[in-house]
Scaffold this motif. Structure first.
Motif, PDB file in Angstrom:
ATOM      1  N   ASN A  48       0.841  -1.192   0.000  1.00 14.18           N
ATOM      2  CA  ASN A  48       0.000   0.000   0.000  1.00 14.18           C
ATOM      3  C   ASN A  48       0.879   1.245   0.000  1.00 14.18           C
ATOM      4  O   ASN A  48       1.852   1.342   0.749  1.00 14.18           O
ATOM      5  N   THR A  53      -1.473   3.044  -7.921  1.00 15.29           N
ATOM      6  CA  THR A  53      -2.568   3.869  -8.438  1.00 15.29           C
ATOM      7  C   THR A  53      -2.029   5.091  -9.167  1.00 15.29           C
ATOM      8  O   THR A  53      -2.580   5.507 -10.194  1.00 15.29           O
ATOM      9  N   GLN A  93     -10.610   1.894  -8.397  1.00  9.47           N
ATOM     10  CA  GLN A  93     -10.910   1.168  -7.173  1.00  9.47           C
ATOM     11  C   GLN A  93     -12.364   1.375  -6.756  1.00  9.47           C
ATOM     12  O   GLN A  93     -12.960   0.509  -6.119  1.00  9.47           O
ATOM     13  N   ARG A 151     -19.399  -4.410 -10.203  1.00  7.80           N
ATOM     14  CA  ARG A 151     -18.122  -4.478 -10.894  1.00  7.80           C
ATOM     15  C   ARG A 151     -18.307  -4.900 -12.349  1.00  7.80           C
ATOM     16  O   ARG A 151     -17.652  -4.388 -13.258  1.00  7.80           O
ATOM     17  N   ASP A 169      -7.820  -1.137 -11.767  1.00  6.06           N
ATOM     18  CA  ASP A 169      -7.120  -0.782 -10.534  1.00  6.06           C
ATOM     19  C   ASP A 169      -7.832  -1.448  -9.360  1.00  6.06           C
ATOM     20  O   ASP A 169      -8.882  -0.992  -8.905  1.00  6.06           O
ATOM     21  N   GLU A 170      -7.253  -2.558  -8.893  1.00  4.97           N
ATOM     22  CA  GLU A 170      -7.802  -3.347  -7.787  1.00  4.97           C
ATOM     23  C   GLU A 170      -9.288  -3.637  -8.007  1.00  4.97           C
ATOM     24  O   GLU A 170     -10.140  -3.282  -7.182  1.00  4.97           O
ATOM     25  N   THR A 173     -11.281  -5.891  -5.134  1.00  2.00           N
ATOM     26  CA  THR A 173     -11.203  -5.589  -3.705  1.00  2.00           C
ATOM     27  C   THR A 173     -12.606  -5.566  -3.107  1.00  2.00           C
ATOM     28  O   THR A 173     -13.504  -4.900  -3.607  1.00  2.00           O
ATOM     29  N   THR A 201      -3.463  -5.126  -8.191  1.00  2.00           N
ATOM     30  CA  THR A 201      -4.245  -5.942  -7.270  1.00  2.00           C
ATOM     31  C   THR A 201      -3.502  -6.130  -5.962  1.00  2.00           C
ATOM     32  O   THR A 201      -2.277  -6.074  -5.920  1.00  2.00           O
TER      33      THR A 201
END
Length: 323
Positions: A48, A53, A93, A151, A169-170, A173, A201
């Motif tokens: 993280n 991103t 995200q 999604r 982008d992820e 999640t 991811t």
């Protein structure tokens, strides 16, 4: 004899050289290089705050780089940003779905923004609704959709413009395992249609399942890059576990091999090995010569979790590239 004509190599979907970005005194991207083939899945991993991103935002023209040369879908990122935007799709995200509209209305709105005529828009929306298994929910408000449905709708909206490159982008999640696997199938279908997918991811299994190539970002630099198999070979370790029919066989095999860790209660012998067919066959041949009866075999090799923790824990940021 004339030399046969060799076709030129295909234009890569994304290239970046010396890409840099800082926010104040914090350097987020410190001169990274990328080369991503068309019709492939490229996954960018990192802790993280590593800059994943930010990389997506730069490559999708949302943030201006401080330095570096970048081409996306054959277009220069800085000099031709509109051409880049016309060739890409972005799923961030957080979903871009309008909760007040139905799934169908979201798709029609996106089609209108792209300039489709009403009949074309309806045809396109209907096709995407069917493709993404949203037929029963198409006329319900998006606020009633599950996370997986939202999604799917989000990606369907991204496809309205017919992008050559999609940034995810992820994308999974917060999704349950069933929805996550459904998203994996969608990504595979996109690549099968010739689309290039740039995936970030937090799930290493996801990258292992989907990506043709993976890069790990840490401290602003790419500290490892390669196929999943190549990256796993960067980490030493792995072993083969043999389970024997009786204690006598275990003892004979352990003494004959002279290496490994025996467990007399489980009747197993753990032997270091890379899990390759050649090494496992040689091990079994050696054990067979002892006339010990092997009832089971398991292979444990390094996975992407091992790779991730190994390379993001480096004291320096030396890039390791496997080819």
């Amino acid at each position: 004899m004339p030399v046969p004509h060799q076709p030129p190599p295909p234009t890569p979907a994304i290239t970046a050289t010396g890409l840099r970005k800082s926010f104040g005194e914090k350097t987020v991207l410190d001169g990274i290089d990328l080369h991503i083939s068309k019709g492939s899945v490229f996954s960018l991993l990192g802790p993280n705050g590593a800059g994943k991103t930010t990389a997506v935002q730069i490559l999708s023209t949302l943030v201006t780089p401080d330095a570096g040369e970048v081409r996306v879908a054959g277009h220069d990122l800085v000099r031709e940003p509109e051409a880049v935007r016309a060739a890409i799709g972005v799923t961030g995200q957080f979903s871009a779905v309008d909760n007040l509209l139905t799934g169908e209305e979201n798709l029609l709105l996106m089609a209108e923004l792209y300039g489709y005529r009403r009949r074309q828009a309806r045809s396109l929306a209907a096709g995407l609704i069917e493709r993404f298994d949203l037929v029963e929910a198409a006329r319900r408000p998006a606020s009633t959709y599950s996370g997986g449905m939202r999604r799917r709708l989000d990606i369907a909206m991204t496809l309205v413009g017919g992008p050559d490159v999609i940034f995810l982008d992820e994308p999974t999640t917060g999704l349950d395992p069933r929805s996550r696997h459904g998203m994996w199938e969608i990504v595979r279908e996109l690549v099968g249609d010739g689309v290039t997918v740039f995936l970030t991811t937090q799930y290493l299994e996801e990258a292992d399942q989907l990506a043709d190539r993976i890069a790990v970002l840490n401290g602003g630099k790419l500290v490892a890059e390669g196929t999943p198999a190549e990256l796993k070979r960067l980490v030493p370790g792995g072993h083969v576990v043999l389970r024997f029919a009786d204690a006598a066989g275990l003892d004979r095999a352990a003494r004959a091999l002279g290496i490994g860790t025996a467990d007399s209660e489980a009747l197993t012998l753990q032997v270091p090995g890379d899990g390759s067919v050649r090494s496992v066959k040689a091990l079994l041949d050696w054990v067979e010569a002892t006339e010990a009866e092997v009832e089971g075999l398991a292979i444990d090799t390094p996975d992407l979790d091992d790779v991730f923790f190994a390379v993001t824990g480096r004291p320096d940021n030396e890039k390791v590239t496997t080819r």
